[in-house]
Design a protein around this motif. Structure first.
Motif, PDB file in Angstrom:
ATOM      1  N   TYR A  36       0.045 -49.989  29.677  1.00  0.00           N
ATOM      2  CA  TYR A  36      -0.505 -49.788  31.018  1.00  0.00           C
ATOM      3  C   TYR A  36      -1.800 -50.571  31.172  1.00  0.00           C
ATOM      4  CZ  TYR A  36       2.578 -45.703  31.189  1.00  0.00           C
ATOM      5  OH  TYR A  36       3.672 -44.873  31.169  1.00  0.00           O
ATOM      6  N   TYR A  37      -2.019 -51.091  32.378  1.00  0.00           N
ATOM      7  CA  TYR A  37      -3.305 -51.669  32.759  1.00  0.00           C
ATOM      8  C   TYR A  37      -3.746 -50.947  34.017  1.00  0.00           C
ATOM      9  CZ  TYR A  37      -6.855 -54.874  34.491  1.00  0.00           C
ATOM     10  OH  TYR A  37      -8.031 -55.407  34.962  1.00  0.00           O
ATOM     11  N   GLU A  38      -4.885 -50.282  33.960  1.00  0.00           N
ATOM     12  CA  GLU A  38      -5.410 -49.492  35.074  1.00  0.00           C
ATOM     13  C   GLU A  38      -4.342 -48.569  35.656  1.00  0.00           C
ATOM     14  OE1 GLU A  38      -7.098 -52.284  37.844  1.00  0.00           O
ATOM     15  OE2 GLU A  38      -9.027 -52.219  36.799  1.00  0.00           O
ATOM     16  N   ASN A  39      -3.676 -47.807  34.805  1.00  0.00           N
ATOM     17  CA  ASN A  39      -2.649 -46.826  35.175  1.00  0.00           C
ATOM     18  C   ASN A  39      -1.375 -47.431  35.743  1.00  0.00           C
ATOM     19  OD1 ASN A  39      -4.260 -44.678  34.319  1.00  0.00           O
ATOM     20  ND2 ASN A  39      -5.300 -44.593  36.290  1.00  0.00           N
ATOM     21  N   CYS A  83     -10.507 -51.408  19.730  1.00  0.00           N
ATOM     22  CA  CYS A  83      -9.060 -51.357  19.993  1.00  0.00           C
ATOM     23  C   CYS A  83      -8.271 -51.863  18.797  1.00  0.00           C
ATOM     24  CB  CYS A  83      -8.715 -52.174  21.226  1.00  0.00           C
ATOM     25  SG  CYS A  83      -9.722 -51.776  22.649  1.00  0.00           S
ATOM     26  N   SER A  84      -8.691 -52.962  18.234  1.00  0.00           N
ATOM     27  CA  SER A  84      -7.968 -53.532  17.100  1.00  0.00           C
ATOM     28  C   SER A  84      -8.237 -52.764  15.803  1.00  0.00           C
ATOM     29  CB  SER A  84      -8.311 -55.003  16.921  1.00  0.00           C
ATOM     30  OG  SER A  84      -9.691 -55.188  16.797  1.00  0.00           O
ATOM     31  N   LYS A  85      -9.296 -52.004  15.750  1.00  0.00           N
ATOM     32  CA  LYS A  85      -9.604 -51.216  14.555  1.00  0.00           C
ATOM     33  C   LYS A  85      -8.782 -49.932  14.473  1.00  0.00           C
ATOM     34  CE  LYS A  85     -14.303 -52.895  13.987  1.00  0.00           C
ATOM     35  NZ  LYS A  85     -15.736 -52.552  14.002  1.00  0.00           N
ATOM     36  N   GLN A  86      -8.075 -49.567  15.553  1.00  0.00           N
ATOM     37  CA  GLN A  86      -7.296 -48.330  15.540  1.00  0.00           C
ATOM     38  C   GLN A  86      -6.061 -48.426  14.657  1.00  0.00           C
ATOM     39  OE1 GLN A  86      -6.716 -46.373  19.362  1.00  0.00           O
ATOM     40  NE2 GLN A  86      -8.420 -47.547  20.170  1.00  0.00           N
ATOM     41  N   GLY A  87      -5.582 -49.631  14.403  1.00  0.00           N
ATOM     42  CA  GLY A  87      -4.455 -49.816  13.498  1.00  0.00           C
ATOM     43  C   GLY A  87      -3.111 -49.507  14.124  1.00  0.00           C
ATOM     44  N   PHE A  88      -2.101 -49.414  13.258  1.00  0.00           N
ATOM     45  CA  PHE A  88      -0.732 -49.190  13.695  1.00  0.00           C
ATOM     46  C   PHE A  88      -0.499 -47.741  14.116  1.00  0.00           C
ATOM     47  CE2 PHE A  88       0.230 -52.990  11.079  1.00  0.00           C
ATOM     48  CZ  PHE A  88       1.014 -53.687  11.986  1.00  0.00           C
ATOM     49  N   ILE A  89       0.381 -47.567  15.110  1.00  0.00           N
ATOM     50  CA  ILE A  89       0.891 -46.249  15.475  1.00  0.00           C
ATOM     51  C   ILE A  89       2.408 -46.361  15.547  1.00  0.00           C
ATOM     52  CG2 ILE A  89      -1.198 -45.487  16.669  1.00  0.00           C
ATOM     53  CD1 ILE A  89       0.241 -46.090  19.326  1.00  0.00           C
ATOM     54  N   CYS A  98      -7.661 -48.630  24.924  1.00  0.00           N
ATOM     55  CA  CYS A  98      -8.636 -49.711  24.866  1.00  0.00           C
ATOM     56  C   CYS A  98      -9.442 -49.688  26.171  1.00  0.00           C
ATOM     57  CB  CYS A  98      -7.910 -51.034  24.671  1.00  0.00           C
ATOM     58  SG  CYS A  98      -9.018 -52.411  24.391  1.00  0.00           S
ATOM     59  N   LEU A  99     -10.478 -48.871  26.201  1.00  0.00           N
ATOM     60  CA  LEU A  99     -11.244 -48.701  27.434  1.00  0.00           C
ATOM     61  C   LEU A  99     -11.934 -49.967  27.921  1.00  0.00           C
ATOM     62  CD1 LEU A  99     -12.816 -45.163  27.071  1.00  0.00           C
ATOM     63  CD2 LEU A  99     -10.925 -45.875  28.512  1.00  0.00           C
ATOM     64  N   PRO A 100     -12.528 -50.785  27.050  1.00  0.00           N
ATOM     65  CA  PRO A 100     -13.188 -51.986  27.572  1.00  0.00           C
ATOM     66  C   PRO A 100     -12.234 -52.914  28.327  1.00  0.00           C
ATOM     67  CG  PRO A 100     -13.847 -51.612  25.302  1.00  0.00           C
ATOM     68  CD  PRO A 100     -12.742 -50.645  25.602  1.00  0.00           C
ATOM     69  N   ASN A 101     -10.967 -52.937  27.907  1.00  0.00           N
ATOM     70  CA  ASN A 101      -9.983 -53.807  28.548  1.00  0.00           C
ATOM     71  C   ASN A 101      -9.081 -53.062  29.529  1.00  0.00           C
ATOM     72  OD1 ASN A 101     -10.282 -56.556  27.399  1.00  0.00           O
ATOM     73  ND2 ASN A 101     -10.098 -55.421  25.494  1.00  0.00           N
ATOM     74  N   ILE A 103      -6.651 -51.078  28.907  1.00  0.00           N
ATOM     75  CA  ILE A 103      -5.278 -51.151  28.427  1.00  0.00           C
ATOM     76  C   ILE A 103      -4.968 -49.874  27.642  1.00  0.00           C
ATOM     77  CG2 ILE A 103      -3.699 -52.338  26.829  1.00  0.00           C
ATOM     78  CD1 ILE A 103      -4.189 -54.024  29.235  1.00  0.00           C
ATOM     79  N   ILE A 104      -3.798 -49.300  27.906  1.00  0.00           N
ATOM     80  CA  ILE A 104      -3.321 -48.137  27.164  1.00  0.00           C
ATOM     81  C   ILE A 104      -1.929 -48.455  26.647  1.00  0.00           C
ATOM     82  CG2 ILE A 104      -2.636 -45.706  27.287  1.00  0.00           C
ATOM     83  CD1 ILE A 104      -4.707 -45.384  29.536  1.00  0.00           C
TER      84      ILE A 104
END
Length: 117
Positions: A36-39, A83-89, A98-101, A103-104
């Motif tokens: 998602y980008y901005e919902n 965002c990139s430090k969260q790793g794999f899910i 990813c609040l700065p971008n 992106i969810i």
């Protein structure tokens, strides 16, 4: 330490081990991811296909990698690169936010149809 203390510690450890086993054995693996980008849904990703995707975020391009039925943010433009430090899910119900971008990445819960006809 007396015998009652040892018994209490053993019981607590057994309960903790049982709870961990229940948690890890009951996790459902997701088959699809929604980006998602901005919902707004901008991308649906099949997790069975290993591939790298790029989407536009608030601060630039966000690179998303799918590998071995797991997904992660590989590269993005944000001050601390959280965002990139969260790793794999990979489990249903997990997400990368990813609040700065703005992106969810969401792995939806699998639902079981229990309707009786």
């Amino acid at each position: 330490m007396n015998k009652n203390d040892i018994k209490l510690i053993a019981i607590v450890l057994i309960i903790i081990i049982i709870l961990f086993l229940i948690y890890f054995l009951n996790t459902d693996k997701a088959n699809v991811a929604y980006v998602y980008y901005e919902n707004d849904l901008i991308l649906t990703i099949d997790l069975s296909i290993d591939k790298t995707y790029e989407v536009n975020g608030e601060n630039g391009t966000v690179k998303i990698e799918v590998l071995n039925n797991q997904i992660r943010v590989v590269e993005e433009n944000s001050p601390r690169h959280l965002c990139s430090k969260q790793g794999f899910i990979s489990n249903s119900g997990q997400s990368i936010i990813c609040l700065p971008n703005k992106i969810i990445i969401e792995l939806p819960n699998t639902e079981i149809d229990t309707e009786v006809s």
